[in-house]
Design a protein around this motif. Structure first.
Motif, PDB file in Angstrom:
ATOM      1  N   TYR A  76     100.865  39.665   0.568  1.00  0.00           N
ATOM      2  CA  TYR A  76      99.828  39.613  -0.478  1.00  0.00           C
ATOM      3  C   TYR A  76      98.640  40.452  -0.055  1.00  0.00           C
ATOM      4  CZ  TYR A  76     102.422  35.554  -2.201  1.00  0.00           C
ATOM      5  OH  TYR A  76     103.401  34.727  -2.683  1.00  0.00           O
ATOM      6  N   THR A  77      97.978  41.054  -1.038  1.00  0.00           N
ATOM      7  CA  THR A  77      96.694  41.721  -0.797  1.00  0.00           C
ATOM      8  C   THR A  77      95.757  41.350  -1.944  1.00  0.00           C
ATOM      9  OG1 THR A  77      95.615  43.809  -0.283  1.00  0.00           O
ATOM     10  CG2 THR A  77      97.382  43.889  -1.923  1.00  0.00           C
ATOM     11  N   ARG A  78      94.569  41.973  -2.031  1.00  0.00           N
ATOM     12  CA  ARG A  78      93.629  41.622  -3.085  1.00  0.00           C
ATOM     13  C   ARG A  78      94.204  41.931  -4.473  1.00  0.00           C
ATOM     14  NH1 ARG A  78      87.945  44.286  -1.627  1.00  0.00           N
ATOM     15  NH2 ARG A  78      89.313  46.068  -1.219  1.00  0.00           N
ATOM     16  N   ASP A 109      96.646  34.499 -12.971  1.00  0.00           N
ATOM     17  CA  ASP A 109      96.807  33.063 -12.708  1.00  0.00           C
ATOM     18  C   ASP A 109      97.627  32.730 -11.464  1.00  0.00           C
ATOM     19  OD1 ASP A 109      95.220  32.432 -14.848  1.00  0.00           O
ATOM     20  OD2 ASP A 109      96.871  31.831 -16.176  1.00  0.00           O
ATOM     21  N   GLU A 110      98.113  33.722 -10.766  1.00  0.00           N
ATOM     22  CA  GLU A 110      98.900  33.469  -9.539  1.00  0.00           C
ATOM     23  C   GLU A 110      98.001  33.631  -8.324  1.00  0.00           C
ATOM     24  OE1 GLU A 110     102.229  32.539  -9.081  1.00  0.00           O
ATOM     25  OE2 GLU A 110     103.474  34.088 -10.043  1.00  0.00           O
ATOM     26  N   GLU A 111      97.900  32.574  -7.512  1.00  0.00           N
ATOM     27  CA  GLU A 111      97.019  32.588  -6.344  1.00  0.00           C
ATOM     28  C   GLU A 111      97.762  33.021  -5.091  1.00  0.00           C
ATOM     29  OE1 GLU A 111      94.950  28.898  -5.880  1.00  0.00           O
ATOM     30  OE2 GLU A 111      94.245  28.906  -7.958  1.00  0.00           O
ATOM     31  N   VAL A 112      97.030  33.651  -4.186  1.00  0.00           N
ATOM     32  CA  VAL A 112      97.548  33.929  -2.845  1.00  0.00           C
ATOM     33  C   VAL A 112      97.733  32.575  -2.147  1.00  0.00           C
ATOM     34  CG1 VAL A 112      96.977  34.973  -0.610  1.00  0.00           C
ATOM     35  CG2 VAL A 112      96.438  36.193  -2.727  1.00  0.00           C
ATOM     36  N   PRO A 113      98.860  32.349  -1.458  1.00  0.00           N
ATOM     37  CA  PRO A 113      99.050  31.083  -0.732  1.00  0.00           C
ATOM     38  C   PRO A 113      97.862  30.787   0.186  1.00  0.00           C
ATOM     39  CG  PRO A 113     101.093  32.321  -0.766  1.00  0.00           C
ATOM     40  CD  PRO A 113     100.032  33.218  -1.360  1.00  0.00           C
ATOM     41  N   ALA A 114      97.346  29.560   0.093  1.00  0.00           N
ATOM     42  CA  ALA A 114      96.109  29.175   0.804  1.00  0.00           C
ATOM     43  C   ALA A 114      96.214  29.384   2.307  1.00  0.00           C
ATOM     44  CB  ALA A 114      95.773  27.712   0.482  1.00  0.00           C
ATOM     45  N   ILE A 115      97.397  29.198   2.855  1.00  0.00           N
ATOM     46  CA  ILE A 115      97.593  29.335   4.321  1.00  0.00           C
ATOM     47  C   ILE A 115      97.144  30.713   4.807  1.00  0.00           C
ATOM     48  CG2 ILE A 115     100.030  30.031   4.013  1.00  0.00           C
ATOM     49  CD1 ILE A 115      98.996  27.869   6.935  1.00  0.00           C
TER      50      ILE A 115
END
Ligand code: JDN
Length: 250
Positions: free
Chosen positions: A179-181, A187-193
């Motif tokens: 993932y990047t910016r 509506d899809e978030e980067v995994p919080a970890i």
């Protein structure tokens, strides 16, 4: 490293001379040389193909122009070259084969068109390679694929940061999701970890994602991957969780 390509379409080399491979050529880490068998014909029509003896459809590459091309290349170079014929009958090309080819000072890739090669070309090459179980119009795209896969293993072609990526592929698993910016995309978030800053936890999550992805998409690779006891425990737990979810009512 020197790459020679025997082809009726030498202009195909322009397709390879982009990006990091173009840089490598400019820095003289790589040389790309085309040899056209049309320039080694002996008849008025400059023929490179003819009808098959015994009948049948299509045309066959004549041995003369191809073998003369190989001899002309041999005469132009100081040392020997490892010679490869591109055919759908060849050994399927793999990363392990790229790692073997990159140890050669020179590689000559012989491309055909039409229905195939006169059988008497085969004794003049060291091996036959195929990209996979499908048929192209000719060997050129296969040759460019092999050049790119091999050249990127040469020292100085990739940056040092990218050499590390090579090692992670050689663990034999598919890559983990990247993932990047931006942090939220449609509506899809980067995994919080990945935003947590916990480097050990991120490494563990990535390893597990690589295991899940490989198990789902390429179980054949998982058989041969080098797995730690922790990997094996995770895969057992994953299988157990899947059994719990998927077991039909009885
Ligand atoms: O798929 B291929 O590598 C391929 C090679 C040749 C061909 C057609 C397809 N004709 C001659 C070589």
């Amino acid at each position: 490293m020197r790459f020679e390509i025997v082809t009726l379409f030498p202009e195909i080399l322009a397709a390879a001379e982009v990006g990091l491979l173009k840089k490598a050529i400019e820095r003289d880490h790589v040389q790309l040389i085309a040899k056209n068998p049309r320039d080694h014909t002996t008849d008025r029509h400059r023929s490179v193909d003819d009808a098959p003896y015994g009948g049948g459809s299509g045309m066959v590459m004549m041995p003369g122009p191809l073998v003369s091309s190989l001899e002309a290349l041999d005469a132009d170079r100081a040392g020997p070259s490892h010679k490869v014929l591109l055919t759908p009958q060849g050994t399927p090309f793999t990363q392990a084969i790229a790692e073997r080819l990159v140890t050669q000072p020179a590689l000559t890739l012989v491309c055909g068109r039409y229905e195939g090669f006169d059988e008497r070309v085969r004794p003049h090459v060291d091996e036959e390679l195929s990209l996979g179980d499908f048929v192209l119009l000719g060997g050129e795209i296969a040759a460019l694929t092999i050049i790119e896969a091999t050249a990127r293993l040469l020292p100085g072609v990739l940056g040092n940061a990218d050499s590390a990526i090579e090692e992670s592929h050689s663990s034999g698993l598919l890559e983990y999701p990247q993932y990047t910016r931006p942090k939220v995309f449609r509506d899809e978030e980067v995994p919080a970890i990945l935003l947590s800053g916990h480097h050990a936890a991120i490494a563990k999550w990535r390893r597990e994602q690589a295991l899940v992805r490989t198990k789902t998409r390429r179980p054949d690779l998982l058989e041969r991957a080098s797995l730690t006891n922790e990997d094996k425990r995770f895969l057992r737990e994953l299988a157990e969780a899947n059994r719990t979810h998927e077991e039909p009512e009885s």
